[in-house]
Design a protein around this motif. Structure first.
Motif, PDB file in Angstrom:
ATOM      1  N   ALA A 130       0.829  -1.208   0.000  1.00  0.00           N
ATOM      2  CA  ALA A 130       0.000   0.000   0.000  1.00  0.00           C
ATOM      3  C   ALA A 130       0.864   1.258   0.000  1.00  0.00           C
ATOM      4  N   GLN A 131       1.951   1.240   0.777  1.00  0.00           N
ATOM      5  CA  GLN A 131       2.846   2.401   0.790  1.00  0.00           C
ATOM      6  C   GLN A 131       3.509   2.613  -0.572  1.00  0.00           C
ATOM      7  N   ALA A 132       3.893   1.496  -1.221  1.00  0.00           N
ATOM      8  CA  ALA A 132       4.497   1.606  -2.544  1.00  0.00           C
ATOM      9  C   ALA A 132       3.499   2.142  -3.564  1.00  0.00           C
ATOM     10  N   LEU A 133       2.246   1.696  -3.455  1.00  0.00           N
ATOM     11  CA  LEU A 133       1.214   2.187  -4.373  1.00  0.00           C
ATOM     12  C   LEU A 133       0.933   3.674  -4.153  1.00  0.00           C
ATOM     13  N   LEU A 134       0.955   4.106  -2.904  1.00  0.00           N
ATOM     14  CA  LEU A 134       0.784   5.530  -2.620  1.00  0.00           C
ATOM     15  C   LEU A 134       1.935   6.348  -3.212  1.00  0.00           C
ATOM     16  N   LYS A 135       3.140   5.808  -3.118  1.00  0.00           N
ATOM     17  CA  LYS A 135       4.295   6.478  -3.711  1.00  0.00           C
ATOM     18  C   LYS A 135       4.150   6.566  -5.228  1.00  0.00           C
ATOM     19  N   LEU A 136       3.651   5.476  -5.840  1.00  0.00           N
ATOM     20  CA  LEU A 136       3.429   5.474  -7.288  1.00  0.00           C
ATOM     21  C   LEU A 136       2.366   6.486  -7.681  1.00  0.00           C
ATOM     22  N   CYS A 137       1.309   6.583  -6.890  1.00  0.00           N
ATOM     23  CA  CYS A 137       0.261   7.581  -7.155  1.00  0.00           C
ATOM     24  C   CYS A 137       0.810   9.000  -7.041  1.00  0.00           C
ATOM     25  N   GLY A 138       1.689   9.218  -6.058  1.00  0.00           N
ATOM     26  CA  GLY A 138       2.296  10.543  -5.919  1.00  0.00           C
ATOM     27  C   GLY A 138       3.132  10.916  -7.133  1.00  0.00           C
ATOM     28  N   ILE A 139       3.907   9.961  -7.640  1.00  0.00           N
ATOM     29  CA  ILE A 139       4.703  10.210  -8.838  1.00  0.00           C
ATOM     30  C   ILE A 139       3.801  10.506 -10.030  1.00  0.00           C
ATOM     31  N   LEU A 140       2.717   9.730 -10.146  1.00  0.00           N
ATOM     32  CA  LEU A 140       1.775   9.930 -11.245  1.00  0.00           C
ATOM     33  C   LEU A 140       1.123  11.300 -11.178  1.00  0.00           C
ATOM     34  N   LEU A 141       0.682  11.697  -9.997  1.00  0.00           N
ATOM     35  CA  LEU A 141       0.038  13.007  -9.844  1.00  0.00           C
ATOM     36  C   LEU A 141       1.016  14.148 -10.112  1.00  0.00           C
ATOM     37  N   ALA A 142       2.275  13.973  -9.680  1.00  0.00           N
ATOM     38  CA  ALA A 142       3.282  15.001  -9.948  1.00  0.00           C
ATOM     39  C   ALA A 142       3.523  15.161 -11.446  1.00  0.00           C
ATOM     40  N   GLY A 143       3.594  14.042 -12.170  1.00  0.00           N
ATOM     41  CA  GLY A 143       3.778  14.113 -13.614  1.00  0.00           C
ATOM     42  C   GLY A 143       2.597  14.751 -14.312  1.00  0.00           C
ATOM     43  N   ILE A 144       1.364  14.398 -13.878  1.00  0.00           N
ATOM     44  CA  ILE A 144       0.166  14.988 -14.482  1.00  0.00           C
ATOM     45  C   ILE A 144       0.108  16.486 -14.218  1.00  0.00           C
TER      46      ILE A 144
END
Length: 209
Positions: free
Chosen positions: A65-79
């Protein structure tokens, strides 16, 4: 020595954009790196989180779950970076297009009457519509995409060399072949593009007359 039209256009863009262009360049770098890091992070997600969890007797979903949250953060930053730089480029392109039209109109006021007698009214109007619209697409869309693609290619190439230089050599060889074909096709299409602009000017001139 007179500068080429492309160099003059880039100089004009840099002059009129001011500090916005470096900000756009930084945002493009952030967006490209976020896109690349997502692809790299997916492999890490499978190898370090999902695969060990499937092999263990008691599954612990907290690291995943922590890794997925980190991935979501990267995705949102790129968007967010992509949205902001596209918004800034729209404003910059509209400002530059207005300046180009004003400069073209001021220059037209200084032209002799024989110029207007030798060229149709529609051809002159085509400069303000079709030609400048093409430049708007170059400034607002093509330049950011080319810069984004350059950053992405450089980052991906570095990652490919680290993973497997053999496959990287094969990929670069095939890319060279595609480049040669693209250059030849571009040289052929350049003449057709110029002919299209001239035909469009003649059609506009016929309609106006």
């Amino acid at each position: 020595m007179q500068r080429s039209p492309l160099v003059r256009l880039f100089s004009f863009i840099i002059k009129e954009s001011g500090t916005t262009l470096p900000v756009v360049a930084a945002l493009i770098v952030v967006s490209a790196l976020c896109t690349l890091s997502m692809a790299v992070f997916l492999r890490e997600l499978i190898d370090n989180y999902i695969a060990p969890m499937l092999q263990s007797v008691t599954a612990d979903y907290r690291p995943l779950a922590q890794a997925l949250l980190k991935l979501c953060g990267i995705l949102l930053a790129g968007i967010a970076a992509g949205f902001i730089y596209q918004l800034l480029m729209v404003k910059v392109s509209q400002k530059i297009m207005m300046k180009l039209r004003l400069n073209t109109f001021d220059h037209m006021q200084e032209l002799p009457l024989k110029y207007f007698d030798s060229i149709s009214h529609g051809s002159i109007m085509s400069v303000y519509t079709n030609d400048i619209e093409t430049q708007r697409q170059v400034i607002g869309r093509t330049l950011p995409e080319v810069f984004n693609a350059g950053i992405t290619i450089a980052s991906v190439l570095a990652g490919m060399i680290v993973m497997s230089w053999h496959l990287t050599a094969v990929t670069l060889l095939w890319t060279l072949v595609l480049y040669v074909v693209s250059v030849r096709l571009g040289a052929m299409s350049k003449a057709y593009f110029k002919e299209r602009q001239e035909n469009m000017a003649r059609v506009n001139g016929f309609i106006e007359e």
